[in-house]
Motif scaffolding. Structure first.
Motif, PDB file in Angstrom:
ATOM      1  N   THR A 119     -20.136  -1.554  28.705  1.00 49.92           N
ATOM      2  CA  THR A 119     -18.973  -0.735  29.070  1.00 49.92           C
ATOM      3  C   THR A 119     -18.380   0.037  27.893  1.00 49.92           C
ATOM      4  O   THR A 119     -17.651   1.011  28.105  1.00 49.92           O
ATOM      5  CB  THR A 119     -17.863  -1.618  29.653  1.00 49.92           C
ATOM      6  N   GLY A 120     -18.669  -0.407  26.666  1.00 47.74           N
ATOM      7  CA  GLY A 120     -18.027   0.202  25.501  1.00 47.74           C
ATOM      8  C   GLY A 120     -16.624  -0.305  25.271  1.00 47.74           C
ATOM      9  O   GLY A 120     -15.955   0.108  24.315  1.00 47.74           O
ATOM     10  N   TYR A 121     -16.147  -1.202  26.158  1.00 47.11           N
ATOM     11  CA  TYR A 121     -14.792  -1.732  26.015  1.00 47.11           C
ATOM     12  C   TYR A 121     -14.773  -2.910  25.054  1.00 47.11           C
ATOM     13  O   TYR A 121     -15.748  -3.646  24.928  1.00 47.11           O
ATOM     14  CB  TYR A 121     -14.248  -2.186  27.367  1.00 47.11           C
ATOM     15  N   GLY A 122     -13.622  -3.132  24.433  1.00 40.20           N
ATOM     16  CA  GLY A 122     -13.429  -4.271  23.543  1.00 40.20           C
ATOM     17  C   GLY A 122     -12.933  -3.813  22.194  1.00 40.20           C
ATOM     18  O   GLY A 122     -12.577  -2.645  21.994  1.00 40.20           O
ATOM     19  N   GLY A 123     -12.896  -4.744  21.256  1.00 43.43           N
ATOM     20  CA  GLY A 123     -12.421  -4.404  19.935  1.00 43.43           C
ATOM     21  C   GLY A 123     -10.962  -4.016  19.901  1.00 43.43           C
ATOM     22  O   GLY A 123     -10.586  -3.042  19.251  1.00 43.43           O
ATOM     23  N   TYR A 124     -10.114  -4.762  20.618  1.00 45.49           N
ATOM     24  CA  TYR A 124      -8.664  -4.481  20.605  1.00 45.49           C
ATOM     25  C   TYR A 124      -7.974  -5.510  19.741  1.00 45.49           C
ATOM     26  O   TYR A 124      -7.920  -6.682  20.107  1.00 45.49           O
ATOM     27  CB  TYR A 124      -8.080  -4.555  22.013  1.00 45.49           C
ATOM     28  N   ASN A 125      -7.418  -5.118  18.625  1.00 43.28           N
ATOM     29  CA  ASN A 125      -7.467  -3.771  18.041  1.00 43.28           C
ATOM     30  C   ASN A 125      -8.623  -3.675  17.040  1.00 43.28           C
ATOM     31  O   ASN A 125      -9.077  -2.593  16.696  1.00 43.28           O
ATOM     32  CB  ASN A 125      -6.147  -3.471  17.312  1.00 43.28           C
ATOM     33  N   ILE A 126      -9.081  -4.838  16.561  1.00 45.50           N
ATOM     34  CA  ILE A 126     -10.147  -4.894  15.570  1.00 45.50           C
ATOM     35  C   ILE A 126     -11.491  -5.106  16.256  1.00 45.50           C
ATOM     36  O   ILE A 126     -11.608  -5.976  17.119  1.00 45.50           O
ATOM     37  CB  ILE A 126      -9.892  -6.036  14.571  1.00 45.50           C
ATOM     38  N   GLY A 127     -12.490  -4.314  15.866  1.00 47.61           N
ATOM     39  CA  GLY A 127     -13.836  -4.502  16.380  1.00 47.61           C
ATOM     40  C   GLY A 127     -14.726  -5.140  15.326  1.00 47.61           C
ATOM     41  O   GLY A 127     -14.804  -4.642  14.192  1.00 47.61           O
ATOM     42  N   LEU A 128     -15.366  -6.248  15.684  1.00 47.30           N
ATOM     43  CA  LEU A 128     -16.277  -6.933  14.773  1.00 47.30           C
ATOM     44  C   LEU A 128     -17.618  -7.151  15.461  1.00 47.30           C
ATOM     45  O   LEU A 128     -17.660  -7.560  16.621  1.00 47.30           O
ATOM     46  CB  LEU A 128     -15.717  -8.297  14.355  1.00 47.30           C
ATOM     47  N   SER A 129     -18.694  -6.903  14.746  1.00 46.11           N
ATOM     48  CA  SER A 129     -20.005  -7.286  15.261  1.00 46.11           C
ATOM     49  C   SER A 129     -20.136  -8.796  15.147  1.00 46.11           C
ATOM     50  O   SER A 129     -19.333  -9.470  14.480  1.00 46.11           O
ATOM     51  CB  SER A 129     -21.107  -6.610  14.447  1.00 46.11           C
ATOM     52  N   ALA A 130     -21.162  -9.360  15.782  1.00 46.06           N
ATOM     53  CA  ALA A 130     -21.397 -10.802  15.679  1.00 46.06           C
ATOM     54  C   ALA A 130     -21.599 -11.197  14.222  1.00 46.06           C
ATOM     55  O   ALA A 130     -21.079 -12.219  13.758  1.00 46.06           O
ATOM     56  CB  ALA A 130     -22.611 -11.192  16.521  1.00 46.06           C
ATOM     57  N   GLU A 131     -22.345 -10.384  13.493  1.00 45.06           N
ATOM     58  CA  GLU A 131     -22.614 -10.682  12.084  1.00 45.06           C
ATOM     59  C   GLU A 131     -21.331 -10.625  11.256  1.00 45.06           C
ATOM     60  O   GLU A 131     -21.116 -11.456  10.364  1.00 45.06           O
ATOM     61  CB  GLU A 131     -23.644  -9.700  11.517  1.00 45.06           C
ATOM     62  N   GLU A 132     -20.466  -9.648  11.553  1.00 41.13           N
ATOM     63  CA  GLU A 132     -19.203  -9.546  10.819  1.00 41.13           C
ATOM     64  C   GLU A 132     -18.283 -10.725  11.127  1.00 41.13           C
ATOM     65  O   GLU A 132     -17.639 -11.277  10.222  1.00 41.13           O
ATOM     66  CB  GLU A 132     -18.507  -8.227  11.160  1.00 41.13           C
ATOM     67  N   GLN A 133     -18.216 -11.106  12.391  1.00 39.85           N
ATOM     68  CA  GLN A 133     -17.359 -12.240  12.734  1.00 39.85           C
ATOM     69  C   GLN A 133     -17.880 -13.528  12.088  1.00 39.85           C
ATOM     70  O   GLN A 133     -17.102 -14.345  11.590  1.00 39.85           O
ATOM     71  CB  GLN A 133     -17.247 -12.417  14.262  1.00 39.85           C
ATOM     72  N   ALA A 134     -19.199 -13.700  12.076  1.00 40.11           N
ATOM     73  CA  ALA A 134     -19.787 -14.881  11.436  1.00 40.11           C
ATOM     74  C   ALA A 134     -19.492 -14.894   9.940  1.00 40.11           C
ATOM     75  O   ALA A 134     -19.148 -15.939   9.367  1.00 40.11           O
ATOM     76  CB  ALA A 134     -21.297 -14.909  11.685  1.00 40.11           C
ATOM     77  N   THR A 135     -19.617 -13.730   9.297  1.00 39.14           N
ATOM     78  CA  THR A 135     -19.343 -13.649   7.857  1.00 39.14           C
ATOM     79  C   THR A 135     -17.882 -13.946   7.566  1.00 39.14           C
ATOM     80  O   THR A 135     -17.555 -14.655   6.597  1.00 39.14           O
ATOM     81  CB  THR A 135     -19.722 -12.257   7.327  1.00 39.14           C
ATOM     82  N   LEU A 136     -16.976 -13.403   8.393  1.00 39.47           N
ATOM     83  CA  LEU A 136     -15.552 -13.664   8.211  1.00 39.47           C
ATOM     84  C   LEU A 136     -15.255 -15.153   8.341  1.00 39.47           C
ATOM     85  O   LEU A 136     -14.494 -15.715   7.538  1.00 39.47           O
ATOM     86  CB  LEU A 136     -14.742 -12.874   9.245  1.00 39.47           C
ATOM     87  N   ILE A 137     -15.836 -15.804   9.338  1.00 43.00           N
ATOM     88  CA  ILE A 137     -15.631 -17.238   9.528  1.00 43.00           C
ATOM     89  C   ILE A 137     -16.130 -18.013   8.309  1.00 43.00           C
ATOM     90  O   ILE A 137     -15.464 -18.925   7.809  1.00 43.00           O
ATOM     91  CB  ILE A 137     -16.325 -17.717  10.809  1.00 43.00           C
ATOM     92  N   ASP A 138     -17.294 -17.640   7.812  1.00 49.71           N
ATOM     93  CA  ASP A 138     -17.873 -18.345   6.671  1.00 49.71           C
ATOM     94  C   ASP A 138     -17.021 -18.169   5.416  1.00 49.71           C
ATOM     95  O   ASP A 138     -16.632 -19.147   4.762  1.00 49.71           O
ATOM     96  CB  ASP A 138     -19.296 -17.828   6.424  1.00 49.71           C
ATOM     97  N   TRP A 139     -16.714 -16.907   5.056  1.00 48.89           N
ATOM     98  CA  TRP A 139     -15.956 -16.651   3.824  1.00 48.89           C
ATOM     99  C   TRP A 139     -14.557 -17.244   3.886  1.00 48.89           C
ATOM    100  O   TRP A 139     -14.086 -17.850   2.922  1.00 48.89           O
ATOM    101  CB  TRP A 139     -15.887 -15.151   3.561  1.00 48.89           C
ATOM    102  N   SER A 140     -13.873 -17.045   5.006  1.00 43.70           N
ATOM    103  CA  SER A 140     -12.497 -17.553   5.097  1.00 43.70           C
ATOM    104  C   SER A 140     -12.481 -19.076   5.075  1.00 43.70           C
ATOM    105  O   SER A 140     -11.591 -19.685   4.460  1.00 43.70           O
ATOM    106  CB  SER A 140     -11.821 -17.034   6.369  1.00 43.70           C
ATOM    107  N   SER A 141     -13.459 -19.711   5.723  1.00 41.84           N
ATOM    108  CA  SER A 141     -13.508 -21.171   5.733  1.00 41.84           C
ATOM    109  C   SER A 141     -13.707 -21.735   4.331  1.00 41.84           C
ATOM    110  O   SER A 141     -13.180 -22.807   3.997  1.00 41.84           O
ATOM    111  CB  SER A 141     -14.617 -21.665   6.667  1.00 41.84           C
ATOM    112  N   ARG A 142     -14.469 -21.027   3.508  1.00 45.85           N
ATOM    113  CA  ARG A 142     -14.633 -21.448   2.119  1.00 45.85           C
ATOM    114  C   ARG A 142     -13.290 -21.383   1.381  1.00 45.85           C
ATOM    115  O   ARG A 142     -12.958 -22.266   0.579  1.00 45.85           O
ATOM    116  CB  ARG A 142     -15.665 -20.563   1.419  1.00 45.85           C
ATOM    117  N   LEU A 143     -12.520 -20.316   1.662  1.00 47.98           N
ATOM    118  CA  LEU A 143     -11.190 -20.208   1.069  1.00 47.98           C
ATOM    119  C   LEU A 143     -10.269 -21.318   1.576  1.00 47.98           C
ATOM    120  O   LEU A 143      -9.495 -21.897   0.807  1.00 47.98           O
ATOM    121  CB  LEU A 143     -10.579 -18.844   1.389  1.00 47.98           C
ATOM    122  N   PHE A 144     -10.344 -21.594   2.893  1.00 50.64           N
ATOM    123  CA  PHE A 144      -9.515 -22.667   3.456  1.00 50.64           C
ATOM    124  C   PHE A 144      -9.774 -23.972   2.708  1.00 50.64           C
ATOM    125  O   PHE A 144      -8.840 -24.681   2.316  1.00 50.64           O
ATOM    126  CB  PHE A 144      -9.826 -22.866   4.939  1.00 50.64           C
TER     127      PHE A 144
END
Length: 348
Positions: free
Chosen positions: A91-116
């Motif tokens: 549909t092209g819908y989603g990413g409200y307001n931030i759009g992340l690919s699966a790879e980007e979301q996985a990277t964010l989870i990994d990096w932030s968890s290391r900081l946590f």
């Protein structure tokens, strides 16, 4: 990497006060990131599907907020997610307001968890998607398969807009069947069929049949087929005669207690639907009659004894009916046209 400092933005400061209040009520806290400041957005002129310029900066921003919540307000946040980050190929819908690919979301989870971990935070991630289109289910599966993240993910999140359409039922079922294989809970963070309901005219909000019945069917679908462990109404206002469709959320969220689990269900009947749940000591069955005529429903497999009954229909909302008796595990219940009933042994 040094953690940055927050400015004196009143909305941000007020958000910390809200966390403190919720924590005082012993509420588990789940924070969802809705947006990022333009300085860390690659396409800041866009209002939706805004792409992050630097994932390390985003991870640091999230960690900074959590550290301040803990150190200055005494609040340990249990869960974080990004609100509706997935964009559906279909549909092209989603990413409200931030759009992340699966790879980007996985990277964010990994990096932030290391900081946590570096800052002694125990916060876990909830993997979020927007809807349950096949491409979005695939995105969640891709993140879950990332071996770096197995101990960093606590649950999944999906939203219900448009899932009342029959062509979406199979997607909800596919999502629920997959989630069941992960062993983690799934939450429906926004349970509603129309996220623009607030724009409707007042006269449109008074229709129990056209809004209440659709919503009740959607709730049953999410719990039955979507394997939702919990759900949250998008419109959190109190039910009233002016907005009777809110009584659907009242039935579910007052009567499906946090300790319950759904044990039996059916959404195959076009007229009737049921959600049954128990914690072994108490139980509830939510029945919907989505037809213009009275129906007598027979429910089997219930504990013997008296059961409370609360009903909503026509212009009668949240009405306590006379208690009914379950004999030999069987209950026969007459239901009003276009009605929603809660039956159980512990109904407020």
């Amino acid at each position: 990497m040094a953690l940055g400092q927050f400015g004196q933005s009143l909305p941000v400061l007020y958000s910390f006060e809200r966390l403190k209040f919720l924590d005082s009520r012993h509420v588990d806290i789940w924070l969802s990131v809705w947006d990022m400041a333009d300085w860390n957005v690659a396409n800041p002129v866009q209002e939706t599907s805004r792409r992050i310029a630097s994932l390390p900066e985003m991870a640091e921003s999230i960690c900074t907020y959590l550290v301040r919540a803990r150190d200055e307000y005494g609040v340990e946040v249990q869960y974080v997610s990004v609100n509706e980050p997935s964009v559906a190929v279909e549909t092209g819908y989603g990413g409200y307001n931030i759009g992340l690919s699966a790879e980007e979301q996985a990277t964010l989870i990994d990096w932030s968890s290391r900081l946590f971990a570096r800052h002694g935070l125990k916060t876990k991630w909830i993997v979020a998607i927007h809807n349950v289109n096949p491409s979005e289910i695939k995105q969640a599966q891709t993140i879950w398969k990332d071996l770096r993240l197995k101990d960093k993910i606590a649950a999944f999140d999906f939203h219900a807009y448009g899932l009342n359409r029959k062509e979406q039922y199979d997607f909800v079922k596919q999502w629920g069947e997959w989630v069941a294989t992960t062993g983690l809970p799934a939450y429906c963070g926004e349970l509603d069929y129309d996220n623009a309901f607030w724009k409707r005219e007042a006269k449109d909000k008074k229709e129990w049949k056209s809004h209440g019945m659709i919503t009740a069917k959607l709730y049953a679908l999410i719990f039955n087929e979507g394997h939702a462990s919990a759900a949250f109404p998008w419109y959190a206002n109190e039910p009233s005669a002016a907005t009777p469709y809110r009584y659907v959320a009242w039935h579910y969220h007052s009567h499906l207690l946090p300790s319950y689990r759904v044990v039996a269900s059916s959404v195959s009947d076009s007229i009737l639907s049921v959600v049954a749940a128990t914690d072994r000591k108490s139980w509830v069955v939510l029945l919907q009659n989505d037809s213009p005529s009275h129906q007598t429903v027979c429910v089997k497999g219930l504990p013997d004894g008296l059961a409370d009954v609360i009903a909503s229909y026509a212009e009668n909302y949240g009405v306590r009916k006379p208690a009914v008796r379950v004999d030999n595990g069987e209950l026969r219940l007459p239901m009003e046209p276009y009605s929603l009933y809660s039956i159980g042994n512990y109904l407020k």
